[in-house]
Design a protein around this motif. Structure first.
Motif, PDB file in Angstrom:
ATOM      1  N   TYR A   1       0.984  -1.121   0.055  1.00 32.40           N
ATOM      2  CA  TYR A   1      -0.273   0.103  -0.071  1.00 32.40           C
ATOM      3  C   TYR A   1       0.955   1.109   0.076  1.00 32.40           C
ATOM      4  CZ  TYR A   1      -3.352  -3.563   1.494  1.00 32.40           C
ATOM      5  OH  TYR A   1      -4.099  -4.592   1.758  1.00 32.40           O
TER       6      TYR A   1
ATOM      7  N   THR B   1       1.268   4.859   1.557  1.00 30.90           N
ATOM      8  CA  THR B   1       0.657   5.216   2.719  1.00 30.90           C
ATOM      9  C   THR B   1       1.300   6.680   3.182  1.00 30.90           C
ATOM     10  OG1 THR B   1       2.272   3.894   4.011  1.00 30.90           O
ATOM     11  CG2 THR B   1       0.252   2.933   3.767  1.00 30.90           C
TER      12      THR B   1
ATOM     13  N   GLU C   1       2.390  -5.800   3.917  1.00 27.32           N
ATOM     14  CA  GLU C   1       1.767  -6.664   5.072  1.00 27.32           C
ATOM     15  C   GLU C   1       2.883  -7.820   4.971  1.00 27.32           C
ATOM     16  OE1 GLU C   1      -2.904  -5.808   5.342  1.00 27.32           O
ATOM     17  OE2 GLU C   1      -2.340  -7.269   3.865  1.00 27.32           O
TER      18      GLU C   1
ATOM     19  N   SER D   1      -4.268   1.335  -2.001  1.00 30.49           N
ATOM     20  CA  SER D   1      -4.087  -0.070  -2.392  1.00 30.49           C
ATOM     21  C   SER D   1      -3.357  -0.086  -3.541  1.00 30.49           C
ATOM     22  CB  SER D   1      -5.237  -0.986  -2.242  1.00 30.49           C
ATOM     23  OG  SER D   1      -4.752  -2.268  -2.580  1.00 30.49           O
TER      24      SER D   1
ATOM     25  N   LEU E   1      -8.054   3.865   1.660  1.00 30.87           N
ATOM     26  CA  LEU E   1      -8.333   3.296   3.003  1.00 30.87           C
ATOM     27  C   LEU E   1      -8.287   4.539   4.036  1.00 30.87           C
ATOM     28  CD1 LEU E   1      -6.184   0.005   2.788  1.00 30.87           C
ATOM     29  CD2 LEU E   1      -8.315   0.299   2.328  1.00 30.87           C
ATOM     30  N   ASP E   2      -9.256   4.659   4.721  1.00 32.03           N
ATOM     31  CA  ASP E   2      -9.258   5.861   5.498  1.00 32.03           C
ATOM     32  C   ASP E   2     -10.017   5.653   6.914  1.00 32.03           C
ATOM     33  OD1 ASP E   2      -8.927   8.315   6.556  1.00 32.03           O
ATOM     34  OD2 ASP E   2     -10.593   9.458   5.317  1.00 32.03           O
ATOM     35  N   PRO E   3      -9.501   4.545   7.749  1.00 34.57           N
ATOM     36  CA  PRO E   3     -10.272   4.266   8.888  1.00 34.57           C
ATOM     37  C   PRO E   3     -10.386   5.484   9.992  1.00 34.57           C
ATOM     38  CG  PRO E   3      -7.798   3.428   8.998  1.00 34.57           C
ATOM     39  CD  PRO E   3      -7.938   3.888   7.684  1.00 34.57           C
TER      40      PRO E   3
ATOM     41  N   MET F   1      -4.616  -2.023   8.037  1.00 33.41           N
ATOM     42  CA  MET F   1      -5.711  -1.224   8.832  1.00 33.41           C
ATOM     43  C   MET F   1      -5.131  -1.093  10.227  1.00 33.41           C
ATOM     44  SD  MET F   1      -7.928  -0.515   6.811  1.00 33.41           S
ATOM     45  CE  MET F   1      -9.611   0.123   7.538  1.00 33.41           C
ATOM     46  N   GLU F   2      -4.511  -2.117  11.003  1.00 24.08           N
ATOM     47  CA  GLU F   2      -3.870  -1.670  12.443  1.00 24.08           C
ATOM     48  C   GLU F   2      -2.775  -0.807  12.207  1.00 24.08           C
ATOM     49  OE1 GLU F   2      -5.223  -2.954  15.099  1.00 24.08           O
ATOM     50  OE2 GLU F   2      -6.991  -3.793  14.039  1.00 24.08           O
TER      51      GLU F   2
ATOM     52  N   LEU G   1      -2.378   1.764  10.356  1.00 25.21           N
ATOM     53  CA  LEU G   1      -2.892   3.150   9.992  1.00 25.21           C
ATOM     54  C   LEU G   1      -3.569   3.609  11.402  1.00 25.21           C
ATOM     55  CD1 LEU G   1      -4.777   2.851   6.645  1.00 25.21           C
ATOM     56  CD2 LEU G   1      -2.543   3.857   6.905  1.00 25.21           C
ATOM     57  N   LYS G   2      -4.180   2.806  12.193  1.00 20.07           N
ATOM     58  CA  LYS G   2      -4.668   3.251  13.504  1.00 20.07           C
ATOM     59  C   LYS G   2      -3.733   3.573  14.435  1.00 20.07           C
ATOM     60  CE  LYS G   2      -8.815   0.474  12.928  1.00 20.07           C
ATOM     61  NZ  LYS G   2      -9.675  -0.821  13.369  1.00 20.07           N
TER      62      LYS G   2
ATOM     63  N   SER H   1      -1.980  -6.090  10.062  1.00 17.62           N
ATOM     64  CA  SER H   1      -2.403  -5.636   9.028  1.00 17.62           C
ATOM     65  C   SER H   1      -2.426  -4.234   8.739  1.00 17.62           C
ATOM     66  CB  SER H   1      -3.906  -6.089   8.770  1.00 17.62           C
ATOM     67  OG  SER H   1      -4.622  -5.177   9.661  1.00 17.62           O
TER      68      SER H   1
END
Length: 531
Positions: free
Chosen positions: A35, A37, A58, A136, A146-148, A120-121, A123-124, A118
């Motif tokens: 990704y 980022t 990942e 991606s 991806l924008d959590p 997502m984790e 980014l958080k 992952s």
């Protein structure tokens, strides 16, 4: 989904696009998800120049980094513990590759436990919302945003928002980092983040910043286009003392840093991209004594090659100035090739630190005159002349460039002539126009006129037939003069003249017979009268 990829690829430079494609190829061949980022996505959406390409994998990116090194990439900084690698990719592109992870804190303020996880984790666990966005690059989801943590909203509001109430407590270096982002992007802190920032400063969280983290943040500052704005923010919040206790009082060399920024702009307008990390660090620490600056860099865990590069800036610049002032670079050709061999950051540093008029004049000629000439060499024109690519082709181009440096070959016709001479192509001989031959039609018309004139002389004027013949002949001559000067016209004119002559002769013969007949009839009558 495709809109973000189109926007990304349209904003990237050709070198950055090549890196993006290469990384995608490696991720497919190694069967890992990758990704784009952080800063690249942030700058893409906010409309700012995309300076760095930061990729998150990942898995373990080590194999990918090894393959990139084979293609010309260089590792600038790495930590295997975090699976993080900062690189200069092939094509002189800045960026990084890291493994997706999450940071788990047993309690606020202690060092975290790292778990690779992952995207997502990953980014958080990031610092601010504007950095928690990804795109991606995988085949099945290419272009998916991806924008959590809702970072897009922060970009629209032009705010920097911390993702956790414990953000400054867990990583106090973010106190310096958020000021750098605000200075660079012109954003303000989100109101609640501003409260957390002020509370952390009141509690003295800045004292807990590790010297190694300060060094990493100082390196990031050195890559900024406007480092003065960030340094003044650090000074305003009494954070310069983290670099060295004396720096808060003595201040960085702001004047030189501003001159350096102007030189960067000039070089960038000419298509040159100087890496000013070492000159910026030199002036950021410039008011410190040599031993104090060296002590500060050791404390911040600068590597030996970095310290040597900063210490050697002045001696190297002095050598360059001496050569540019000497005889070795008197001619434009010698000056051009010597300056072209220099790193752009050395040009910027010399203009800032030791601006000798003679040297600066050569720099200006290189940027404004010589380099544009070099970029516009007529290779296509030489191809059109039939010179094949090879050593001869390169030699002709170099000779032509040298002549242009001397002021020749400015006009297109001069350029073509010089290229032909240098390539040994002879000019085509000029065609000499031969005088036109007298055509047959002219000769025929003159002959008709001569016949008609001679015929007029031989005929008696008193005869009506002769007069008619003369009129016909004159008419024939006039008609012949009006005809085109071709062979067929001349033949027709001669035929008409002969016809007219024959007709006049026949009329003359008829007249003679009639006269003879009249005499024969009168003869017998006279004889009978004698009888």
């Amino acid at each position: 989904m495709p809109d973000y990829m189109y926007l990304l690829e349209s904003r990237l430079s050709p070198e950055q696009r090549a890196v993006l494609e290469r990384v995608q190829e490696l991720s497919r061949s190694q069967d890992v998800n990758i990704y784009l980022t952080g800063g690249a996505v942030r700058d893409l959406i906010s409309g700012m120049p995309i300076r760095d390409l930061d990729f998150t994998v990942e898995g373990n990116p080590l194999r990918m980094v090894k393959e990139l090194e084979k293609g010309g990439a260089r590792i600038v900084w790495e930590t295997e513990k975090l699976r993080h690698y900062e690189l200069i990719f092939a094509g002189d592109v800045d960026g990084s590759i890291c493994g997706a992870r999450e940071d788990v804190y047993e309690r606020p303020g202690v060092k975290p436990e790292y778990r690779f996880s992952s995207v997502m984790e990953d980014l958080k666990r990031r610092d601010f919302g504007v950095n928690a966005i990804a795109i991606s690059l995988n085949t099945q989801s290419r272009g998916l945003l991806l924008d959590p943590m809702n970072g897009l909203a922060d970009l629209e509001k032009q705010e920097i928002r911390s993702l956790s109430i414990h953000g400054f407590t867990n990583q106090p270096i973010r106190l310096m980092r958020i000021l750098r982002y605000c200075a660079r992007m012109g954003f303000k802190m989100e109101p609640r983040t501003q409260e957390w920032f002020d509370l952390a400063m009141q509690r003295g969280m800045q004292k807990n910043i590790e010297p190694e983290d300060v060094g990493h943040e100082l390196r990031a500052l050195a890559r900024e286009d406007n480092p003065v704005a960030t340094l003044k923010e650090w000074e305003k919040h009494d954070l310069l003392g983290l670099i060295h206790p004396s720096l808060q009082k003595r201040k960085p060399d702001y004047d030189s840093l501003n001159k350096l920024a102007k030189s960067r702009t000039t070089l960038a307008s000419a298509g040159l991209r100087p890496r000013l990390q070492y000159p910026v660090l030199f002036y950021a620490l410039g008011r410190l004594k040599s031993r104090e600056a060296a002590s500060a860099m050791r404390n911040m865990e600068f590597r030996s090659y970095e310290m040597e590069a900063i210490a050697n800036l002045v001696p190297e610049a002095q050598k360059v100035v001496k050569i540019l002032k000497g005889r070795k670079t008197n001619t434009p050709k010698d000056a051009y090739f010597y300056i072209a061999s220099l790193a752009p950051e050395m040009i910027a540093f010399i203009e800032t630190e030791m601006p000798n008029p003679r040297v600066v004049s050569k720099f200006r000629s290189y940027i404004q005159k010589w380099r544009p000439l070099r970029q516009s060499l007529p290779m296509g024109e030489l191809d059109a002349l039939g010179v094949p690519r090879g050593p001869k082709f390169d030699k002709v181009i170099e000779q032509f460039f040298e002549m242009q440096l001397r002021g020749k070959g400015k006009l297109p016709e001069e350029r073509t002539k010089i290229l032909r001479n240098l390539a040994g192509i002879k000019d085509e001989p000029k065609k000499v126009e031969k005088p036109e031959k007298k055509r047959k039609g002219d000769k025929g018309e003159r002959k008709v006129a001569a016949i008609t004139k001679e015929h007029d002389k031989t005929k008696p004027v008193t005869s009506s037939g002769v007069a008619g013949t003369a009129v016909v002949a004159a008419k024939t001559t006039q008609d012949a003069g009006k005809q085109s000067q071709s062979a067929s016209a001349a033949i027709g004119a001669r035929a008409r003249a002969k016809h007219a002559e024959a007709e006049s002769e026949s009329k003359t013969a008829v007249g003679k017979k009639r006269a003879a007949g009249g005499k024969s009839k009168a003869g017998p009558k006279k004889k009978s009268s004698r009888r």
